[in-house]
Design a protein around this motif. Structure first.
Motif, short mmCIF file in Angstrom:
data_model
loop_
_atom_site.label_atom_id
_atom_site.label_comp_id
_atom_site.label_asym_id
_atom_site.label_seq_id
_atom_site.Cartn_x
_atom_site.Cartn_y
_atom_site.Cartn_z
N THR A 11 -4.89 6.36 -8.81
CA THR A 11 -5.57 5.27 -8.10
C THR A 11 -4.89 3.93 -8.38
O THR A 11 -4.69 3.11 -7.47
N THR A 12 -4.52 3.69 -9.62
CA THR A 12 -3.83 2.45 -9.98
C THR A 12 -2.48 2.35 -9.28
O THR A 12 -2.10 1.29 -8.78
N PHE A 13 -1.76 3.46 -9.21
CA PHE A 13 -0.46 3.47 -8.54
C PHE A 13 -0.62 3.16 -7.05
O PHE A 13 0.13 2.36 -6.48
N GLU A 14 -1.60 3.81 -6.40
CA GLU A 14 -1.82 3.56 -4.98
C GLU A 14 -2.19 2.11 -4.72
O GLU A 14 -1.72 1.49 -3.76
N ARG A 15 -3.03 1.56 -5.58
CA ARG A 15 -3.43 0.15 -5.42
C ARG A 15 -2.23 -0.77 -5.61
O ARG A 15 -2.06 -1.75 -4.88
N ALA A 16 -1.38 -0.46 -6.58
CA ALA A 16 -0.19 -1.28 -6.81
C ALA A 16 0.76 -1.23 -5.61
O ALA A 16 1.33 -2.25 -5.21
N VAL A 17 0.90 -0.03 -5.01
CA VAL A 17 1.77 0.09 -3.84
C VAL A 17 1.22 -0.72 -2.67
O VAL A 17 1.96 -1.44 -1.99
N ARG A 18 -0.09 -0.61 -2.44
CA ARG A 18 -0.70 -1.37 -1.34
C ARG A 18 -0.54 -2.87 -1.55
O ARG A 18 -0.20 -3.62 -0.62
N LEU A 19 -0.78 -3.32 -2.77
CA LEU A 19 -0.65 -4.75 -3.05
C LEU A 19 0.80 -5.22 -2.94
O LEU A 19 1.06 -6.35 -2.54
N THR A 20 1.73 -4.37 -3.31
CA THR A 20 3.14 -4.72 -3.18
C THR A 20 3.53 -4.89 -1.72
O THR A 20 4.24 -5.84 -1.35
N VAL A 21 3.04 -3.98 -0.87
CA VAL A 21 3.31 -4.11 0.57
C VAL A 21 2.69 -5.39 1.11
O VAL A 21 3.33 -6.13 1.88
N GLN A 22 1.46 -5.69 0.71
CA GLN A 22 0.84 -6.93 1.14
C GLN A 22 1.59 -8.15 0.59
O GLN A 22 1.68 -9.19 1.24
N GLY A 23 2.13 -8.01 -0.63
CA GLY A 23 2.91 -9.10 -1.20
C GLY A 23 4.19 -9.35 -0.42
O GLY A 23 4.60 -10.50 -0.23
N GLY A 147 0.72 7.92 3.12
CA GLY A 147 0.61 8.15 1.70
C GLY A 147 -0.22 7.05 1.06
O GLY A 147 -1.33 6.73 1.51
N PRO A 148 0.31 6.42 0.01
CA PRO A 148 -0.44 5.33 -0.64
C PRO A 148 -0.39 4.02 0.14
O PRO A 148 -1.10 3.07 -0.19
N ILE A 149 0.44 3.95 1.16
CA ILE A 149 0.61 2.71 1.92
C ILE A 149 -0.43 2.64 3.03
O ILE A 149 -0.60 3.59 3.80
N SER A 150 -1.12 1.53 3.10
CA SER A 150 -2.11 1.28 4.15
C SER A 150 -1.84 -0.09 4.75
O SER A 150 -1.85 -1.10 4.03
N ILE A 151 -1.58 -0.13 6.05
CA ILE A 151 -1.24 -1.41 6.69
C ILE A 151 -1.69 -1.39 8.13
O ILE A 151 -1.60 -0.35 8.82
N VAL A 152 -2.22 -2.50 8.61
CA VAL A 152 -2.67 -2.59 10.00
C VAL A 152 -1.46 -2.89 10.88
O VAL A 152 -0.47 -3.48 10.43
#
Length: 268
Positions: A11-23, A147-152
């Motif tokens: 869960t921490t890894f997925e959250r970090a990946v999502r936040l990195t993409v948003q970053g 995968g762990p990436i979620s983006i609109v």
């Protein structure tokens, strides 16, 4: 215990990946806005604190065309950018150039830019109101999952558009006559002027281009979040952080520094 710890790590890894993409998305928007700020500093040595209001102005003009005049975003955004390009050129021609010709010191011009920022910001507040508002199109979208990436979709398209525009800016600075003149003025204004370069024309072009890039950044930020009267002011310190980190006066440094600031801002 082992299964629970493994799920927590995942869960921490997925959250970090999502936040990195948003970053990365946020960093590209900051870079879009900061390139103009950096080039203005490079050509004039002016630390322009009113640059954030150029970002807000672009987003508000797009809102005017899109919501008030009911034009589709594909029409409203280019029109807003064109208006901001003209406004940026006029801002330099009728406000900053007379100050430069009078020999106004850089410290005085810095203070003037702070005053201009306050004037513009509260003018936007008076005209637009203090509420957050959305554009008519592309506000509610279902996120794409990889995968762990979620983006609109709008954020992904905005990221691609930002990369295309920033690459175009880099190629412009390297390959075109005006781009080479811009780099010459930023490197040594007096030597560039003695070589026959019209320095004032180059500076005016940079103000116009910087306003257009800031407007595009403001529109993309307004699509990703919402349009507010102080959205540019909220991005201003991050723009300065990116420009300072990458090196004042350099477009490429502003790009790299803004990307780092954007990722750190979101992940932290």
């Amino acid at each position: 215990f082992g299964d629970e710890a493994g799920r927590n790590v995942a869960t921490t890894f997925e959250r970090a990946v999502r936040l990195t993409v948003q970053g990365i998305r946020f960093g590209l928007i900051i870079a879009m806005c900061a390139v103009g700020l950096s080039l203005i500093f490079g050509t004039t040595r002016l630390t322009n604190f009113s640059h954030g209001e150029m970002v807000t102005f672009g987003a508000l003009i797009a809102f005017l065309f899109n919501v008030t005049l009911d034009l589709h975003m594909f029409i409203a955004a280019p029109l807003a950018i064109a208006v901001c390009v003209v406004a940026g050129s006029a801002y330099d021609r009728f406000f900053w150039r007379p100050l430069r010709n009078r020999g106004t010191s850089l410290v005085s011009m810095l203070v003037i830019s702070i005053g201009a920022s306050i004037l513009f910001r509260y003018t936007f507040n008076f005209q637009f109101g203090g509420f957050n508002r959305s554009y008519r199109q592309y506000t509610l979208q279902r996120a794409w999952e990889w995968g762990p990436i979620s983006i609109v979709p709008r954020d992904l398209i905005g990221m691609v558009l930002s990369v295309v525009v920033l690459v175009a800016v880099a190629l412009f600075l390297q390959k075109t006559r005006m781009g080479k003149a811009t780099r010459a003025v930023a490197d040594n204004r007096d030597l560039a002027e003695s070589s026959g370069i019209n320095v004032e024309r180059v500076i005016n072009f940079i103000w116009a281009a910087g306003a257009g890039l800031a407007a595009l950044g403001g529109i993309l930020q307004g699509l990703s979040e919402q349009v507010t009267w102080q959205m540019g002011f909220q991005l201003l310190l991050l723009m300065f952080a990116g420009v300072t980190l990458g090196g004042l006066g350099t477009a490429y440094g502003a790009l790299v520094g803004s990307m780092v600031v954007g990722v750190v801002h979101e992940v932290s």
